[in-house]
Design a protein around this motif. Structure first.
Motif, PDB file in Angstrom:
ATOM      1  N   VAL A 133      11.799  -5.000   7.704  1.00 17.37           N
ATOM      2  CA  VAL A 133      11.557  -3.700   7.083  1.00 17.37           C
ATOM      3  C   VAL A 133      12.882  -3.154   6.600  1.00 17.37           C
ATOM      4  CG1 VAL A 133      10.775  -1.323   7.452  1.00 17.37           C
ATOM      5  CG2 VAL A 133       9.621  -3.193   8.615  1.00 17.37           C
ATOM      6  N   GLN A 134      12.885  -2.662   5.376  1.00 19.86           N
ATOM      7  CA  GLN A 134      14.065  -2.025   4.810  1.00 19.86           C
ATOM      8  C   GLN A 134      13.557  -0.901   3.917  1.00 19.86           C
ATOM      9  OE1 GLN A 134      16.596  -4.429   2.234  1.00 19.86           O
ATOM     10  NE2 GLN A 134      18.308  -3.861   3.562  1.00 19.86           N
ATOM     11  N   GLY A 135      13.643   0.334   4.423  1.00 21.57           N
ATOM     12  CA  GLY A 135      13.068   1.468   3.694  1.00 21.57           C
ATOM     13  C   GLY A 135      11.558   1.299   3.642  1.00 21.57           C
ATOM     14  N   ALA A 136      10.995   1.308   2.435  1.00 22.28           N
ATOM     15  CA  ALA A 136       9.550   1.108   2.262  1.00 22.28           C
ATOM     16  C   ALA A 136       9.205  -0.354   1.983  1.00 22.28           C
ATOM     17  CB  ALA A 136       9.028   1.986   1.127  1.00 22.28           C
ATOM     18  N   GLY A 144       1.570  -5.617  -2.781  1.00 26.22           N
ATOM     19  CA  GLY A 144       2.302  -6.733  -3.360  1.00 26.22           C
ATOM     20  C   GLY A 144       3.399  -6.247  -4.284  1.00 26.22           C
ATOM     21  N   SER A 145       4.075  -7.163  -4.946  1.00 29.21           N
ATOM     22  CA  SER A 145       5.204  -6.825  -5.814  1.00 29.21           C
ATOM     23  C   SER A 145       4.798  -5.962  -7.006  1.00 29.21           C
ATOM     24  CB  SER A 145       5.906  -8.093  -6.301  1.00 29.21           C
ATOM     25  OG  SER A 145       4.996  -8.898  -7.027  1.00 29.21           O
ATOM     26  N   ASP A 146       3.545  -6.046  -7.426  1.00 27.13           N
ATOM     27  CA  ASP A 146       3.062  -5.242  -8.547  1.00 27.13           C
ATOM     28  C   ASP A 146       2.509  -3.890  -8.106  1.00 27.13           C
ATOM     29  OD1 ASP A 146       0.764  -6.078  -7.271  1.00 27.13           O
ATOM     30  OD2 ASP A 146      -0.137  -7.021  -9.040  1.00 27.13           O
ATOM     31  N   GLY A 147       2.617  -3.566  -6.809  1.00 22.35           N
ATOM     32  CA  GLY A 147       2.124  -2.291  -6.299  1.00 22.35           C
ATOM     33  C   GLY A 147       0.654  -2.288  -5.929  1.00 22.35           C
ATOM     34  N   ARG A 148      -0.023  -3.390  -6.180  1.00 18.97           N
ATOM     35  CA  ARG A 148      -1.456  -3.494  -5.872  1.00 18.97           C
ATOM     36  C   ARG A 148      -1.665  -3.607  -4.369  1.00 18.97           C
ATOM     37  NH1 ARG A 148      -4.566  -8.308  -5.614  1.00 18.97           N
ATOM     38  NH2 ARG A 148      -2.659  -9.374  -6.179  1.00 18.97           N
ATOM     39  N   THR A 149      -2.680  -2.899  -3.859  1.00 21.28           N
ATOM     40  CA  THR A 149      -2.995  -2.954  -2.438  1.00 21.28           C
ATOM     41  C   THR A 149      -3.569  -4.322  -2.094  1.00 21.28           C
ATOM     42  OG1 THR A 149      -3.413  -0.582  -2.289  1.00 21.28           O
ATOM     43  CG2 THR A 149      -4.403  -1.956  -0.587  1.00 21.28           C
ATOM     44  N   LEU A 150      -2.910  -5.008  -1.165  1.00 26.87           N
ATOM     45  CA  LEU A 150      -3.372  -6.314  -0.703  1.00 26.87           C
ATOM     46  C   LEU A 150      -4.203  -6.178   0.564  1.00 26.87           C
ATOM     47  CD1 LEU A 150      -0.035  -8.283  -1.142  1.00 26.87           C
ATOM     48  CD2 LEU A 150      -2.020  -8.322  -2.657  1.00 26.87           C
ATOM     49  N   LEU A 151      -3.704  -5.369   1.504  1.00 26.27           N
ATOM     50  CA  LEU A 151      -4.375  -5.195   2.792  1.00 26.27           C
ATOM     51  C   LEU A 151      -4.293  -3.734   3.206  1.00 26.27           C
ATOM     52  CD1 LEU A 151      -2.719  -8.263   4.516  1.00 26.27           C
ATOM     53  CD2 LEU A 151      -5.138  -8.090   3.956  1.00 26.27           C
ATOM     54  N   ARG A 152      -5.353  -3.269   3.846  1.00 28.37           N
ATOM     55  CA  ARG A 152      -5.388  -1.905   4.383  1.00 28.37           C
ATOM     56  C   ARG A 152      -5.918  -1.991   5.803  1.00 28.37           C
ATOM     57  NH1 ARG A 152      -6.039   3.146   1.648  1.00 28.37           N
ATOM     58  NH2 ARG A 152      -6.265   1.912  -0.240  1.00 28.37           N
ATOM     59  N   SER A 169       5.723  -4.250   0.167  1.00 24.92           N
ATOM     60  CA  SER A 169       5.977  -2.868   0.561  1.00 24.92           C
ATOM     61  C   SER A 169       4.809  -2.343   1.376  1.00 24.92           C
ATOM     62  CB  SER A 169       6.192  -1.982  -0.672  1.00 24.92           C
ATOM     63  OG  SER A 169       5.013  -1.906  -1.454  1.00 24.92           O
ATOM     64  N   PHE A 170       5.046  -1.181   1.999  1.00 23.38           N
ATOM     65  CA  PHE A 170       4.006  -0.576   2.808  1.00 23.38           C
ATOM     66  C   PHE A 170       4.016   0.935   2.622  1.00 23.38           C
ATOM     67  CE2 PHE A 170       7.660   0.056   5.442  1.00 23.38           C
ATOM     68  CZ  PHE A 170       7.404   1.220   6.149  1.00 23.38           C
ATOM     69  N   GLN A 171       2.910   1.539   3.000  1.00 23.07           N
ATOM     70  CA  GLN A 171       2.794   2.989   3.018  1.00 23.07           C
ATOM     71  C   GLN A 171       1.873   3.360   4.164  1.00 23.07           C
ATOM     72  OE1 GLN A 171       0.906   4.619  -0.438  1.00 23.07           O
ATOM     73  NE2 GLN A 171       1.454   6.719   0.096  1.00 23.07           N
ATOM     74  N   LEU A 174      -2.470   1.878   7.406  1.00 20.45           N
ATOM     75  CA  LEU A 174      -1.290   1.164   6.945  1.00 20.45           C
ATOM     76  C   LEU A 174      -1.714   0.380   5.717  1.00 20.45           C
ATOM     77  CD1 LEU A 174       1.660   0.217   7.319  1.00 20.45           C
ATOM     78  CD2 LEU A 174       0.738  -1.675   8.698  1.00 20.45           C
ATOM     79  N   ILE A 175      -1.081   0.670   4.588  1.00 22.65           N
ATOM     80  CA  ILE A 175      -1.415   0.019   3.322  1.00 22.65           C
ATOM     81  C   ILE A 175      -0.285  -0.937   2.970  1.00 22.65           C
ATOM     82  CG2 ILE A 175      -1.905   0.390   0.878  1.00 22.65           C
ATOM     83  CD1 ILE A 175      -2.740   3.311   1.828  1.00 22.65           C
ATOM     84  N   LEU A 176      -0.620  -2.200   2.774  1.00 25.78           N
ATOM     85  CA  LEU A 176       0.355  -3.230   2.428  1.00 25.78           C
ATOM     86  C   LEU A 176       0.143  -3.621   0.974  1.00 25.78           C
ATOM     87  CD1 LEU A 176       0.164  -5.434   5.649  1.00 25.78           C
ATOM     88  CD2 LEU A 176       1.593  -3.434   5.192  1.00 25.78           C
TER      89      LEU A 176
END
Length: 107
Positions: free
Chosen positions: A42-45, A90-98, A78-80, A86-88
């Motif tokens: 983890v580094q920032g978001a 991909g590189s394009d910002g698309r939600t892969l896993l929630r 990335s995550f949010q 917890l929303i994970l």
């Protein structure tokens, strides 16, 4: 997973889940059939999973979903956190896993 709800696991079976260890950069969980272990950073978001290994039990009913789950984990960039979710992404910002937390969120 990718906007699609996973079916509830059979009685007594473990559903797909993820546990991020707080004391070391290690993730554990299940893809719905097989347990797994992975390193994470983890580094920032930013969040990345590496070296994912799992046992190899044959699960005919859930193997396709589990394969997609493991592949999605390795694509996470990335995550949010939103409340107990917890929303994970991909590189394009698309939600892969929630994921929905089984515990109360930290404040």
């Amino acid at each position: 997973m990718e906007g699609e709800a996973l079916p509830r696991p059979a009685e007594g079976a473990a559903g797909a889940h993820l546990v991020l260890q707080a004391d070391e950069p290690r993730a554990t969980g299940s893809g719905g059939c097989n347990r797994f272990l992975a390193d994470y950073g983890v580094q920032g978001a930013r969040l990345r999973f590496d070296r994912l290994v799992s046992n190899i039990t044959l699960c005919l009913k859930t193997s396709a979903v589990e394969t997609r789950f493991f592949e999605a984990l390795l694509l996470v960039q990335s995550f949010q956190q939103q409340g107990t979710q917890l929303i994970l992404r991909g590189s394009d910002g698309r939600t892969l896993l929630r994921f929905e937390s089984a515990q109360t969120p930290l404040n």
